[in-house]
Motif scaffolding. Structure first.
Motif, PDB file in Angstrom:
ATOM      1  N   ARG A  65       0.835  -1.200   0.000  1.00 49.50           N
ATOM      2  CA  ARG A  65       0.000   0.000   0.000  1.00 49.50           C
ATOM      3  C   ARG A  65       0.871   1.252   0.000  1.00 49.50           C
ATOM      4  O   ARG A  65       0.631   2.196  -0.762  1.00 49.50           O
ATOM      5  CB  ARG A  65      -0.924  -0.007   1.218  1.00 49.50           C
ATOM      6  N   THR A  66       1.914   1.258   0.803  1.00 56.10           N
ATOM      7  CA  THR A  66       2.818   2.406   0.874  1.00 56.10           C
ATOM      8  C   THR A  66       3.516   2.619  -0.460  1.00 56.10           C
ATOM      9  O   THR A  66       3.622   3.749  -0.949  1.00 56.10           O
ATOM     10  CB  THR A  66       3.858   2.188   1.992  1.00 56.10           C
ATOM     11  N   LYS A  67       3.996   1.519  -1.060  1.00 56.40           N
ATOM     12  CA  LYS A  67       4.722   1.647  -2.321  1.00 56.40           C
ATOM     13  C   LYS A  67       3.788   2.094  -3.440  1.00 56.40           C
ATOM     14  O   LYS A  67       4.171   2.929  -4.274  1.00 56.40           O
ATOM     15  CB  LYS A  67       5.405   0.330  -2.686  1.00 56.40           C
ATOM     16  N   VAL A  68       2.560   1.573  -3.471  1.00 59.74           N
ATOM     17  CA  VAL A  68       1.597   2.001  -4.501  1.00 59.74           C
ATOM     18  C   VAL A  68       1.306   3.493  -4.349  1.00 59.74           C
ATOM     19  O   VAL A  68       1.283   4.229  -5.342  1.00 59.74           O
ATOM     20  CB  VAL A  68       0.295   1.169  -4.423  1.00 59.74           C
ATOM     21  N   ASN A  69       1.075   3.946  -3.122  1.00 57.23           N
ATOM     22  CA  ASN A  69       0.798   5.366  -2.913  1.00 57.23           C
ATOM     23  C   ASN A  69       1.980   6.235  -3.341  1.00 57.23           C
ATOM     24  O   ASN A  69       1.794   7.293  -3.945  1.00 57.23           O
ATOM     25  CB  ASN A  69       0.436   5.638  -1.450  1.00 57.23           C
ATOM     26  N   SER A  70       3.197   5.791  -3.067  1.00 59.35           N
ATOM     27  CA  SER A  70       4.359   6.575  -3.496  1.00 59.35           C
ATOM     28  C   SER A  70       4.470   6.593  -5.017  1.00 59.35           C
ATOM     29  O   SER A  70       4.787   7.621  -5.610  1.00 59.35           O
ATOM     30  CB  SER A  70       5.640   6.050  -2.858  1.00 59.35           C
ATOM     31  N   MET A  71       4.190   5.452  -5.661  1.00 58.61           N
ATOM     32  CA  MET A  71       4.232   5.407  -7.130  1.00 58.61           C
ATOM     33  C   MET A  71       3.141   6.277  -7.740  1.00 58.61           C
ATOM     34  O   MET A  71       3.359   6.923  -8.771  1.00 58.61           O
ATOM     35  CB  MET A  71       4.093   3.974  -7.636  1.00 58.61           C
ATOM     36  N   LEU A  72       1.973   6.313  -7.121  1.00 57.88           N
ATOM     37  CA  LEU A  72       0.906   7.190  -7.622  1.00 57.88           C
ATOM     38  C   LEU A  72       1.319   8.652  -7.519  1.00 57.88           C
ATOM     39  O   LEU A  72       1.058   9.447  -8.429  1.00 57.88           O
ATOM     40  CB  LEU A  72      -0.391   6.950  -6.844  1.00 57.88           C
ATOM     41  N   ASN A  73       1.990   9.018  -6.442  1.00 62.40           N
ATOM     42  CA  ASN A  73       2.475  10.396  -6.287  1.00 62.40           C
ATOM     43  C   ASN A  73       3.524  10.727  -7.345  1.00 62.40           C
ATOM     44  O   ASN A  73       3.501  11.803  -7.946  1.00 62.40           O
ATOM     45  CB  ASN A  73       3.042  10.619  -4.888  1.00 62.40           C
ATOM     46  N   ILE A  74       4.443   9.798  -7.562  1.00 64.67           N
ATOM     47  CA  ILE A  74       5.476  10.017  -8.583  1.00 64.67           C
ATOM     48  C   ILE A  74       4.844  10.109  -9.966  1.00 64.67           C
ATOM     49  O   ILE A  74       5.193  10.982 -10.774  1.00 64.67           O
ATOM     50  CB  ILE A  74       6.539   8.894  -8.538  1.00 64.67           C
ATOM     51  N   ASN A  75       3.887   9.230 -10.236  1.00 69.11           N
ATOM     52  CA  ASN A  75       3.198   9.233 -11.528  1.00 69.11           C
ATOM     53  C   ASN A  75       2.462  10.557 -11.734  1.00 69.11           C
ATOM     54  O   ASN A  75       2.461  11.115 -12.834  1.00 69.11           O
ATOM     55  CB  ASN A  75       2.228   8.049 -11.583  1.00 69.11           C
ATOM     56  N   ARG A  76       1.838  11.064 -10.686  1.00 64.88           N
ATOM     57  CA  ARG A  76       1.136  12.339 -10.763  1.00 64.88           C
ATOM     58  C   ARG A  76       2.128  13.469 -11.054  1.00 64.88           C
ATOM     59  O   ARG A  76       1.850  14.374 -11.843  1.00 64.88           O
ATOM     60  CB  ARG A  76       0.406  12.582  -9.445  1.00 64.88           C
ATOM     61  N   ALA A  77       3.303  13.417 -10.430  1.00 60.77           N
ATOM     62  CA  ALA A  77       4.319  14.449 -10.655  1.00 60.77           C
ATOM     63  C   ALA A  77       4.840  14.405 -12.088  1.00 60.77           C
ATOM     64  O   ALA A  77       5.051  15.443 -12.719  1.00 60.77           O
ATOM     65  CB  ALA A  77       5.468  14.274  -9.667  1.00 60.77           C
ATOM     66  N   ILE A  78       5.040  13.188 -12.611  1.00 59.36           N
ATOM     67  CA  ILE A  78       5.500  13.051 -13.997  1.00 59.36           C
ATOM     68  C   ILE A  78       4.449  13.598 -14.956  1.00 59.36           C
ATOM     69  O   ILE A  78       4.775  14.330 -15.904  1.00 59.36           O
ATOM     70  CB  ILE A  78       5.828  11.576 -14.322  1.00 59.36           C
ATOM     71  N   ALA A  79       3.184  13.262 -14.702  1.00 62.68           N
ATOM     72  CA  ALA A  79       2.105  13.760 -15.565  1.00 62.68           C
ATOM     73  C   ALA A  79       2.035  15.277 -15.521  1.00 62.68           C
ATOM     74  O   ALA A  79       1.848  15.934 -16.556  1.00 62.68           O
ATOM     75  CB  ALA A  79       0.786  13.145 -15.138  1.00 62.68           C
ATOM     76  N   ALA A  80       2.204  15.862 -14.351  1.00 63.88           N
ATOM     77  CA  ALA A  80       2.180  17.326 -14.227  1.00 63.88           C
ATOM     78  C   ALA A  80       3.341  17.961 -14.960  1.00 63.88           C
ATOM     79  O   ALA A  80       3.203  19.017 -15.574  1.00 63.88           O
ATOM     80  CB  ALA A  80       2.200  17.723 -12.751  1.00 63.88           C
ATOM     81  N   GLN A  81       4.497  17.305 -14.919  1.00 71.98           N
ATOM     82  CA  GLN A  81       5.685  17.824 -15.588  1.00 71.98           C
ATOM     83  C   GLN A  81       5.474  17.901 -17.102  1.00 71.98           C
ATOM     84  O   GLN A  81       5.957  18.799 -17.757  1.00 71.98           O
ATOM     85  CB  GLN A  81       6.872  16.942 -15.259  1.00 71.98           C
ATOM     86  N   PHE A  82       4.760  16.923 -17.655  1.00 72.51           N
ATOM     87  CA  PHE A  82       4.506  16.916 -19.084  1.00 72.51           C
ATOM     88  C   PHE A  82       3.224  17.640 -19.460  1.00 72.51           C
ATOM     89  O   PHE A  82       2.799  17.600 -20.607  1.00 72.51           O
ATOM     90  CB  PHE A  82       4.444  15.465 -19.596  1.00 72.51           C
ATOM     91  N   GLY A  83       2.563  18.233 -18.482  1.00 70.35           N
ATOM     92  CA  GLY A  83       1.345  18.991 -18.766  1.00 70.35           C
ATOM     93  C   GLY A  83       0.140  18.109 -19.018  1.00 70.35           C
ATOM     94  O   GLY A  83      -0.836  18.559 -19.625  1.00 70.35           O
TER      95      GLY A  83
END
Length: 144
Positions: free
Chosen positions: A123-141
């Motif tokens: 659960r912790t790792k999935v939540n961290s990956m979701l946060n990273i994925n959200r940051a990557i998506a924001a970086q690319f607009g």
């Protein structure tokens, strides 16, 4: 699922063994790009949906093993009490006689705690990956 009283080995069903082993393998997985991250998130969430059923089954065995231990110990304690054995010695003998049941109970408890730890870590790792994925998506607009 049961604990083999002769060897002390915890024998589990395919579902529990698979879920726990795959969970442990996913914890070591290191995605390197968004596609791999998406794969990891999907696999982990799918596994996390199966874990409550697995943990419920393990927990049922855990309490069954505890009841078996208590029944064996109390039966032996009553046996020694009927034979006029001093109480302290009777308790010690009952504890010794119930060692196999106690070991089986502790093995199932350990299996349950391992599964619970795997679930928390996933659960912790999935939540961290979701946060990273959200940051990557924001970086690319991609958030617009």
């Amino acid at each position: 699922m049961y604990t083999n009283p002769n060897t002390g080995e915890v024998v589990t069903t395919e579902q529990a063994t698979f879920a726990i082993k795959v969970g442990a393998q996913l914890l070591d997985y290191q995605p390197t790009n968004p596609t791999e991250m998406e794969y990891f998130i999907r696999e982990s969430v799918g596994l996390m949906e199966k874990l409550p059923d697995v943990m419920l089954e393990i927990n049922g065995r855990r309490y069954a093993a505890e009841r078996a231990y208590i029944a064996r110990k109390q039966t032996q304690l009553a046996h020694y009490g009927r034979n006029n054995v001093p109480a302290t010695f009777a308790r010690a003998m009952a504890d010794t006689d119930a060692q196999n049941e106690l070991e089986a109970w502790h093995n199932v408890k350990a299996e349950y705690h391992y599964a619970a730890g795997t679930e928390r870590a996933l659960r912790t790792k999935v939540n961290s990956m979701l946060n990273i994925n959200r940051a990557i998506a924001a970086q690319f607009g991609a958030h617009r």
